[in-house]
Enzyme design. Sequence first.
Site, PDB file in Angstrom:
ATOM      1  N   ASP A 136       0.853  -1.189   0.000  1.00 57.96           N
ATOM      2  CA  ASP A 136       0.000   0.000   0.000  1.00 57.96           C
ATOM      3  C   ASP A 136       0.891   1.244   0.000  1.00 57.96           C
ATOM      4  O   ASP A 136       2.080   1.165   0.312  1.00 57.96           O
ATOM      5  CB  ASP A 136      -0.937   0.005   1.214  1.00 57.96           C
ATOM      6  CG  ASP A 136      -0.240  -0.407   2.489  1.00 57.96           C
ATOM      7  OD1 ASP A 136       0.929   0.008   2.691  1.00 57.96           O
ATOM      8  OD2 ASP A 136      -0.823  -1.146   3.285  1.00 57.96           O
ATOM      9  N   ASP A 164       1.355   5.053   1.411  1.00 58.47           N
ATOM     10  CA  ASP A 164       0.930   6.048   2.392  1.00 58.47           C
ATOM     11  C   ASP A 164       1.597   7.379   2.082  1.00 58.47           C
ATOM     12  O   ASP A 164       2.754   7.436   1.652  1.00 58.47           O
ATOM     13  CB  ASP A 164       1.321   5.611   3.806  1.00 58.47           C
ATOM     14  CG  ASP A 164       0.615   4.322   4.215  1.00 58.47           C
ATOM     15  OD1 ASP A 164      -0.483   4.065   3.680  1.00 58.47           O
ATOM     16  OD2 ASP A 164       1.159   3.581   5.039  1.00 58.47           O
ATOM     17  N   ASP A 220       8.212   3.792  13.831  1.00 66.61           N
ATOM     18  CA  ASP A 220       8.799   2.712  14.630  1.00 66.61           C
ATOM     19  C   ASP A 220      10.262   2.416  14.265  1.00 66.61           C
ATOM     20  O   ASP A 220      11.169   2.659  15.057  1.00 66.61           O
ATOM     21  CB  ASP A 220       7.922   1.446  14.606  1.00 66.61           C
ATOM     22  CG  ASP A 220       7.444   1.048  13.214  1.00 66.61           C
ATOM     23  OD1 ASP A 220       7.888   1.671  12.224  1.00 66.61           O
ATOM     24  OD2 ASP A 220       6.637   0.097  13.109  1.00 66.61           O
TER      25      ASP A 220
HETATM   26  P1  ATP Z   1       3.580  -3.219   5.339  1.00 68.99           P
HETATM   27  O1  ATP Z   1       4.525  -3.688   4.336  1.00 68.99           O
HETATM   28  O2  ATP Z   1       2.989  -4.317   6.114  1.00 68.99           O
HETATM   29  O3  ATP Z   1       2.527  -2.278   4.846  1.00 68.99           O
HETATM   30  P2  ATP Z   1       4.404  -0.925   6.809  1.00 68.99           P
HETATM   31  O4  ATP Z   1       5.660  -0.577   7.521  1.00 68.99           O
HETATM   32  O5  ATP Z   1       4.043  -0.087   5.640  1.00 68.99           O
HETATM   33  O6  ATP Z   1       4.483  -2.445   6.401  1.00 68.99           O
HETATM   34  P3  ATP Z   1       1.927  -0.049   7.878  1.00 68.99           P
HETATM   35  O7  ATP Z   1       1.086  -0.645   8.959  1.00 68.99           O
HETATM   36  O8  ATP Z   1       1.395   0.091   6.522  1.00 68.99           O
HETATM   37  O9  ATP Z   1       3.244  -0.933   7.852  1.00 68.99           O
HETATM   38  O10 ATP Z   1       2.424   1.340   8.444  1.00 68.99           O
HETATM   39  C1  ATP Z   1       2.910   2.386   7.618  1.00 68.99           C
HETATM   40  C2  ATP Z   1       3.973   3.180   8.364  1.00 68.99           C
HETATM   41  O11 ATP Z   1       3.414   3.776   9.534  1.00 68.99           O
HETATM   42  C3  ATP Z   1       5.154   2.384   8.851  1.00 68.99           C
HETATM   43  O12 ATP Z   1       6.117   2.191   7.857  1.00 68.99           O
HETATM   44  C4  ATP Z   1       5.661   3.240   9.995  1.00 68.99           C
HETATM   45  O13 ATP Z   1       6.382   4.340   9.500  1.00 68.99           O
HETATM   46  C5  ATP Z   1       4.365   3.764  10.586  1.00 68.99           C
HETATM   47  N1  ATP Z   1       3.860   2.898  11.651  1.00 68.99           N
HETATM   48  C6  ATP Z   1       2.999   1.869  11.523  1.00 68.99           C
HETATM   49  N2  ATP Z   1       2.737   1.297  12.703  1.00 68.99           N
HETATM   50  C7  ATP Z   1       3.459   1.958  13.618  1.00 68.99           C
HETATM   51  C8  ATP Z   1       3.618   1.851  15.031  1.00 68.99           C
HETATM   52  N3  ATP Z   1       2.975   0.919  15.725  1.00 68.99           N
HETATM   53  N4  ATP Z   1       4.448   2.731  15.642  1.00 68.99           N
HETATM   54  C9  ATP Z   1       5.090   3.690  14.937  1.00 68.99           C
HETATM   55  N5  ATP Z   1       4.984   3.830  13.622  1.00 68.99           N
HETATM   56  C10 ATP Z   1       4.183   2.991  12.943  1.00 68.99           C
HETATM   57 MG    MG Z   2       2.244  -0.181   4.521  1.00 68.92          MG
END
Ligand code: ATP
Ligand code: MG
Length: 452
Positions: free
Chosen positions: A64, A66, A143
């Site tokens: 996805d 963001d 994170d």
């Molecule tokens: P994925 O590949 O599963 O989408 P992702 O890192 O993009 O991994 P998301 O849940 O889509 O995970 O979150 C997007 C972003 O938001 C992360 O890359 C991070 O920067 C931030 N984020 C998500 N969850 C947290 C958290 N629990 N604490 C701090 N930052 C977070």
């Molecule tokens: Mg993501």
Amino acid sequence: MNPTPGTDSTPALRIIPRDQHIISRANISKAALRVLYRLHDAGYAAYLVGGAVRDLLLGLRPKDFDVATDATPDEVKKLFRNCRLIGRRFRLAHVVFGPEIIEVATFRGTGEEGGEGDRHIIDGRIVRDNIWGTIEEDALRRDFRVNALYYDISDFSVRDYVGGMQDLHDRVLRLIGDPEVRYHEDPVRMLRAARLAGKLDMRIDAAAAAPFESLGPLLADAAPARLFDESLKMFLAGNGLKSFRMLEQCGLLKFLFPATARALKRGDAALRSLVEQGLANTDARIREGKSVTPAFLFAVLLWGEVRDEARLGIERGLDGPEAWSRAAAKVVGEQCQRVAIPRRFTFTMEEIWSLQPRFEQVQRKRVFRLMAHPRFRAAFDFLLLRADESPAMRELGQWWAHAQRLPQDVLAAALPVLSGAAAAEAAPAPAVRKPPRPRRRRRKRSDSPAPE
Ligand code: ATP
Ligand code: MG
């Protein structure tokens, strides 16, 4: 307390110009590009951020996209007709393009410098997490360092505030700030560490992994509904097996799926094979674009404990079906206190389990009744996963696979109409391979689901 940029181990801002990184607009979704450009054209800062930037830099296809911006959610809403604002505690804009949703988040501040009285009230609600900040503050709230990279649509550069590029290069997940503090703030970050390490084939930095054992129990206080969502991301996003192995290796499995951890610990090679094969099959189905259900996977994860509980019940004198239904209720009940598996899935799980003993009954009527059951396919796939339990179980799986390939009349003619063990003994028909002998069942009653 979060570090500030440029202090301690956190490096100062590094800007990587377009010609020094591999992110190409061709690999960014059109929807995300439209959001970025529209924000930019309206005079706002607009960045692709988080997992999408990380994955693109690793040459992977993001799940996805963001976006982070200095526009407030209300300002974002004014720019896009196809936009809805969501979330109370963490207000976000979702810009919707058919099946694709672009999440647009306003830079968050730490809220520290504002002091106690400076909490924002938006739309009449006190929303403590909705304090807007600068991009630097936004980076520090994230994170892992690899998750805090920003792709700038104004000049196509990547902005690295915390050393994420170095970590990508070293293939290591490092938390931003003090790990203990960050896990206390949000224990789910421990699970994210395991999941991302599995998905990205990265190692978890020793400092980030050190608190797992002591702080893992904090996961008991995390919202079970959120842990369900996180479990789906772990096991139903195409990297289930790797995530599972990492979770187990990190010692975190026992905090999320205590029954699974217990059963694997006392269990045999067949149980491990069932779990790992179940996860691998799910990953393969996702790769092939086939549907997957959480029910099947949770049935796999909890099977060992349910089976052992049922055996115990039978040893204590319960009849088969009663022992199985009690075991299922107990194990599901315990699990749902941690991970809120919705009822529609637990119902299917219980069906998959309860159909297992019925595969051992191969009289004509029963065979056709079982094949017509709405959960037959899932239960049969589950039976195949049990192949390593015994040679008889493997043979049973082969028998049912073969039976399904036969024309109905051929199968009907080949099956005994008698009921009970006598039938299976009496009439192994020529067209159908012989089913496993029920002798095994009599000798080791508690070894497999008892027949109804
Ligand atoms: P994925 O590949 O599963 O989408 P992702 O890192 O993009 O991994 P998301 O849940 O889509 O995970 O979150 C997007 C972003 O938001 C992360 O890359 C991070 O920067 C931030 N984020 C998500 N969850 C947290 C958290 N629990 N604490 C701090 N930052 C977070
Ligand atoms: Mg993501």
